[in-house]
Design an enzyme around this catalytic site. Structure first.
Site, PDB file in Angstrom:
ATOM      1  CG  ASP A  81     -10.074  12.203  -1.449  1.00  0.00           C
ATOM      2  OD1 ASP A  81     -10.195  11.436  -2.239  1.00  0.00           O
ATOM      3  OD2 ASP A  81     -11.198  12.818  -0.483  1.00  0.00           O
ATOM      4  CD  GLU A  82     -14.108   9.817  -0.452  1.00  0.00           C
ATOM      5  OE1 GLU A  82     -14.200   8.678  -0.957  1.00  0.00           O
ATOM      6  OE2 GLU A  82     -13.879   9.747   0.473  1.00  0.00           O
ATOM      7  CB  ALA A  83     -12.673   8.715  -7.843  1.00  0.00           C
ATOM      8  CB  CYS A 104      -3.829  -7.119   6.525  1.00  0.00           C
ATOM      9  SG  CYS A 104      -5.221  -8.294   7.256  1.00  0.00           S
ATOM     10  CE1 TYR A 124     -17.225  -0.077   4.404  1.00  0.00           C
ATOM     11  CE2 TYR A 124     -17.172   2.577   5.686  1.00  0.00           C
ATOM     12  CZ  TYR A 124     -18.172   1.374   5.304  1.00  0.00           C
ATOM     13  OH  TYR A 124     -19.566   1.635   4.397  1.00  0.00           O
ATOM     14  CG  HIS A 166      -6.470 -12.379   8.176  1.00  0.00           C
ATOM     15  ND1 HIS A 166      -5.247 -12.776   7.775  1.00  0.00           N
ATOM     16  CD2 HIS A 166      -6.705 -13.653   8.657  1.00  0.00           C
ATOM     17  CE1 HIS A 166      -4.177 -12.550   8.531  1.00  0.00           C
ATOM     18  NE2 HIS A 166      -4.846 -13.731   8.640  1.00  0.00           N
TER      19      HIS A 166
END
Length: 196
Positions: free
Chosen positions: A85-87, A143, A176, A183
């Site tokens: 994870d979070e590579a 989005c 975030y 956009h």
């Protein structure tokens, strides 16, 4: 045949939840997954990976795992898959070391992470994965307007997009937001700006 996978998506695309579900699937089939994250990612505790929907699992650090792999042979391997994870926070060298596990031990490595930072620039680990992964998959999210979200916008306390600052700043929900290209560039974070 083992592969190096990169499964990327914008903030909120359920990357961590996907990683945890893949881990569960391996366990359910009697296999042994190794769950990893970079040492710098400690929001949920040092040895925990947690998704926004509440799924969680114990993990090790990529750095410690790679150090433990030095000098190992195929007979020493006691796991069936590596899930990271979070590579995006990994170095190119660490990505290459994970790729060597695929090539040398015929064990798949599945990496999850962001492709770009809040300024639309690539992370080192993500760039290396985009260049070297055997299989690349976009985990999609949308989005506020319904279009595909591909940008990770950092917000200030008033909910406005921040364009400058440190490349890495850990945040929680609300720090975030994922936006479509239009956009993100316009700086519009919700549909409320269009309500008369």
């Amino acid at each position: 045949m083992a592969k190096l996978y990169f499964k990327f998506g914008a903030v909120g695309a359920s990357k961590t939840a996907n990683a945890l579900m893949v881990r569960y699937n391996y366990i359910e089939r009697g296999k042994t997954p190794i769950m990893l994250k970079p040492r710098m990612e400690s929001r949920d505790g040092e040895h925990t990976i947690r998704s926004r929907i509440g799924l969680q699992a114990e993990c090790d650090f990529v750095e410690d795992f790679l150090a433990s792999m030095e000098g190992r042979t195929a007979q020493d391997i006691d796991f069936d898959v590596v899930i990271v994870d979070e590579a995006q926070f990994l170095s190119a060298e660490q990505i290459d070391a994970l790729g060597a596990i695929v090539d040398d031990f015929d064990i798949s490595v599945i990496c999850y992470g962001l492709r770009t930072d809040f300024q639309g620039e690539g992370f080192e680990g993500a760039i290396r994965l985009l260049l070297t992964a055997d299989k690349i998959e976009n985990i999609k999210t949308v989005c506020w307007c319904g279009r595909a979200a591909c940008f990770n916008a950092r917000l200030d306390e008033q909910g406005r997009i921040v364009r400058d600052g440190d490349k890495i700043m850990f945040g929680s929900t609300g720090t975030y937001i994922s936006l479509c290209r239009k956009h993100y560039h316009q700086g519009i974070t919700t549909g409320k700006e269009h309500i008369a």
